[in-house]
Design an enzyme around this catalytic site. Structure first.
Site, short mmCIF file in Angstrom:
data_model
loop_
_atom_site.label_atom_id
_atom_site.label_comp_id
_atom_site.label_asym_id
_atom_site.label_seq_id
_atom_site.Cartn_x
_atom_site.Cartn_y
_atom_site.Cartn_z
N ASN A 132 0.80 -1.44 -0.17
CA ASN A 132 0.03 -0.03 0.07
C ASN A 132 0.97 1.34 0.07
OD1 ASN A 132 0.55 -0.80 2.66
ND2 ASN A 132 -0.82 0.39 3.58
N ILE A 133 0.15 2.15 -0.65
CA ILE A 133 1.04 3.60 -0.50
C ILE A 133 0.07 4.55 -0.51
CG2 ILE A 133 2.33 4.87 -2.47
CD1 ILE A 133 2.99 2.45 -4.15
N GLU A 134 0.50 5.42 0.60
CA GLU A 134 -0.71 6.34 1.00
C GLU A 134 -0.16 7.60 0.53
OE1 GLU A 134 -1.18 5.71 5.35
OE2 GLU A 134 -2.30 3.88 4.88
N CYS B 48 -4.01 0.64 -2.31
CA CYS B 48 -4.07 -0.47 -1.72
C CYS B 48 -3.05 -1.47 -2.42
CB CYS B 48 -5.43 -1.50 -1.63
SG CYS B 48 -6.36 -0.58 -0.59
N GLU C 186 -3.00 -4.62 -3.17
CA GLU C 186 -3.68 -5.56 -4.21
C GLU C 186 -3.45 -4.98 -5.42
OE1 GLU C 186 -4.73 -4.90 -0.85
OE2 GLU C 186 -5.85 -6.60 -0.32
N CYS D 76 -10.40 -4.79 0.41
CA CYS D 76 -11.41 -3.78 0.48
C CYS D 76 -12.15 -4.07 -0.75
CB CYS D 76 -10.67 -2.52 0.56
SG CYS D 76 -10.31 -1.97 -1.01
N CYS E 62 -10.49 -3.24 -4.14
CA CYS E 62 -9.84 -4.28 -4.79
C CYS E 62 -10.53 -5.34 -5.10
CB CYS E 62 -8.66 -4.45 -3.69
SG CYS E 62 -7.55 -3.24 -3.36
N1 THU Z 1 -5.02 -1.68 2.65
C1 THU Z 1 -4.55 -2.49 1.58
O1 THU Z 1 -3.32 -1.96 1.14
N2 THU Z 1 -5.39 -3.53 1.29
C2 THU Z 1 -6.22 -3.93 1.99
O2 THU Z 1 -6.75 -4.99 1.67
C3 THU Z 1 -6.98 -3.08 3.26
C4 THU Z 1 -6.34 -1.81 3.22
C5 THU Z 1 -4.45 -0.25 2.86
C6 THU Z 1 -5.11 0.88 2.59
C7 THU Z 1 -4.45 1.85 3.73
O3 THU Z 1 -3.39 2.37 3.10
C8 THU Z 1 -4.47 1.09 4.88
O4 THU Z 1 -4.27 -0.08 4.39
C9 THU Z 1 -5.39 1.22 5.96
O5 THU Z 1 -6.60 1.05 5.40
#
Ligand code: THU
Length: 129
Positions: free
Chosen positions: A41-43, A52, A54, A85, A88
């Site tokens: 994941n890259i915020e 996310c 995935e 989520c 995804c």
């Molecule tokens: N996130 C994912 O990368 N994959 C998931 O299946 C659930 C959520 C990430 C998004 C965000 O950066 C962090 O988790 C919190 O929601």
């Protein structure tokens, strides 16, 4: 013997850029040739532009011409393995269909499901004429 797809998802998780949530996720997808593509994941400061793990893994794979995906693994530090989520699930369904999805935590606990269980009755291209 360790599953290389799980190992790849766990390793990818280490690259997560999650300064806001501190919730690190890794993903790995195996293509039809057996090659493994990874993502984390890259915020982003606006939050809404966050990607996310995935989707990063799938989009990286697609952008390199990969196809025929057979399995995907998702790794996170939760007692109950973290499922993808809704956004995804849509993307995984469209690009992978009813494949096996392995959810794993950092203690080696894993759960294997199929996308069809996680995303029943999807909206996909078959509805568009
Ligand atoms: N996130 C994912 O990368 N994959 C998931 O299946 C659930 C959520 C990430 C998004 C965000 O950066 C962090 O988790 C919190 O929601």
């Amino acid at each position: 013997m360790a599953d290389p797809l799980i190992a790849a998802a766990l390793a990818a998780r280490e690259h997560a850029h999650a300064p806001f949530s501190k919730f690190k996720v890794g993903a790995a997808v195996e293509d039809g040739t057996g090659h493994i593509h990874t993502g984390c994941n890259i915020e982003n400061a606006t939050y809404g532009l966050t990607l996310c793990a995935e989707r990063v893994a799938i989009f990286k794979a697609i952008s390199e011409g990969a196809k025929g995906f057979t399995r995907v693994a998702v790794a996170a530090d939760t007692d109950l393995p973290t499922p993808p989520c809704g956004a995804c699930r849509q993307i995984l369904w469209e690009f992978c269909g009813d494949i096996e999805i392995v959810l794993v935590n950092l203690h080696g606990k894993s759960e294997t499901l199929r996308m069809g269980e996680l995303f029943p009755r999807p909206f996909d291209g078959s509805f568009i004429r």
